[in-house]
Design a protein around this motif. Structure first.
Motif, PDB file in Angstrom:
ATOM      1  N   HIS A 113      10.147   7.736  -4.643  1.00  0.00           N
ATOM      2  CA  HIS A 113      10.832   6.605  -4.032  1.00  0.00           C
ATOM      3  C   HIS A 113       9.821   5.528  -3.654  1.00  0.00           C
ATOM      4  N   ASP A 114      10.318   4.304  -3.503  1.00  0.00           N
ATOM      5  CA  ASP A 114       9.437   3.158  -3.288  1.00  0.00           C
ATOM      6  C   ASP A 114       8.573   3.310  -2.041  1.00  0.00           C
ATOM      7  N   GLU A 115       9.104   3.958  -0.999  1.00  0.00           N
ATOM      8  CA  GLU A 115       8.310   4.097   0.219  1.00  0.00           C
ATOM      9  C   GLU A 115       7.063   4.972   0.014  1.00  0.00           C
ATOM     10  N   LEU A 116       7.042   5.740  -1.088  1.00  0.00           N
ATOM     11  CA  LEU A 116       5.882   6.571  -1.389  1.00  0.00           C
ATOM     12  C   LEU A 116       4.934   5.945  -2.399  1.00  0.00           C
ATOM     13  N   ILE A 117       5.460   5.193  -3.351  1.00  0.00           N
ATOM     14  CA  ILE A 117       4.585   4.711  -4.427  1.00  0.00           C
ATOM     15  C   ILE A 117       4.198   3.236  -4.299  1.00  0.00           C
ATOM     16  N   HIS A 118       4.887   2.457  -3.483  1.00  0.00           N
ATOM     17  CA  HIS A 118       4.504   1.054  -3.287  1.00  0.00           C
ATOM     18  C   HIS A 118       3.388   0.999  -2.263  1.00  0.00           C
ATOM     19  N   VAL A 119       2.269   0.367  -2.626  1.00  0.00           N
ATOM     20  CA  VAL A 119       1.101   0.351  -1.739  1.00  0.00           C
ATOM     21  C   VAL A 119       0.601  -1.074  -1.534  1.00  0.00           C
ATOM     22  N   PRO A 120      -0.070  -1.321  -0.417  1.00  0.00           N
ATOM     23  CA  PRO A 120      -0.662  -2.645  -0.177  1.00  0.00           C
ATOM     24  C   PRO A 120      -1.952  -2.808  -0.965  1.00  0.00           C
TER      25      PRO A 120
END
Length: 283
Positions: free
Chosen positions: A230-237
């Motif tokens: 899910h995006d909360e795990l793979i989207h990074v700053p």
């Protein structure tokens, strides 16, 4: 971190190639997918580590140092390849309940004291927001009227066992504890940046701020890392700030594996021919 973003180049569409620390860390340093470097599945050791960013920079005369507090990034896994010093400052007897960000900053500042006139790579890895969130003195964000089970924080196992019974007030307190540890890390990042300034190094140093993965706080029923894509795990700053980097926003889709070849291009380091990448972050 917000102040760094205001004066730097921010990327808003970056994903990690793995939702847990060790393969993502190895991919970040090597510019290669975990499956290409022996980090697929539950693999324990990196293969081909000599082709990583630290090794390339060391071969060009850079001092290479890493300071970490995550025991899963033990140098025996191969992720320390190419670093002159690879320091783990975690308290194994108390991890993950003890805070370590201040120790990371202390050790990183000690390494900066060794900088002479030559170039250097310093990697500081902060792991406090990974597990067992609890309020940190001076960084409390929870409801002062809250008196539920999560008042002082709970371990990951207890949080998961109670997942069906947590009410919205409990989940709000959990998020507040996560924010508390994140704010604590943010303050320690500030200490490190101030240390660069105090030593006269900030103006001539490229600063990169990123994360190996994100975190679930029951967004889709899960907690922690490594359980989903899910995006909360793979989207990074990803933030870059330093000489030759124009401040702004980059909206081009990218991956953490793009960072190593991009830094090589920035530093005029030649990638090994067999490992050259055609996908680089646009400047």
């Amino acid at each position: 971190m917000d102040a760094l973003a205001l004066g730097g180049l921010r990327f808003d569409d970056v994903v990690t190639p793995s939702p847990w620390s060790r393969p993502a860390f190895a991919a970040l340093l090597s510019g290669r997918y975990p499956s290409r470097i022996g980090m697929g599945g539950e693999a324990e050791r990196l293969s081909g580590g000599e082709l990583g960013l630290a090794s390339l920079m060391a071969a060009e005369g850079y001092r290479t140092w890493a300071v970490l507090s995550h025991p899963f990034l033990d140098p025996t896994s191969g992720v320390g390849e190419g670093f002159e010093a690879f320091r783990l400052v975690v308290d194994h007897d108390r991890w993950p309940s003890s805070l370590s960000a201040a120790r990371v900053t202390d050790a990183a500042l000690e390494q900066l004291d060794e900088v002479a006139d030559g170039p250097f790579l310093l990697l500081a890895h902060y792991a406090d927001p990974l597990h067992d969130w609890a309020p940190v003195q001076g960084f409390e964000f929870g409801d002062p009227r809250y008196t539920g089970a999560l008042e002082g924080g709970l371990g990951m196992g207890d949080l998961l066992r109670g997942r069906q019974t947590w009410k919205e007030a409990d989940l709000a307190q959990l998020r507040a504890h996560y924010d508390s540890e994140l704010a604590y890390v943010d303050a320690q990042v500030g200490r490190l940046l101030a240390g660069l300034t105090d030593r006269g190094l900030r103006a001539n140093t490229l600063i990169v701020l990123t994360s190996t993965h994100g975190m679930q706080l029951f967004d889709h029923g899960g907690l922690g890392d490594s359980q989903s894509l899910h995006d909360e795990l793979i989207h990074v700053p990803l933030l870059l700030s330093g000489p030759g980097v124009d401040p702004g926003l980059n909206e081009v889709a990218a991956s953490l594996i793009d960072l190593a070849p991009t830094l090589c291009a920035y530093l005029d380091l030649e990638l090994p021919r067999s490992e050259a990448h055609t996908s680089e972050l646009q400047s």
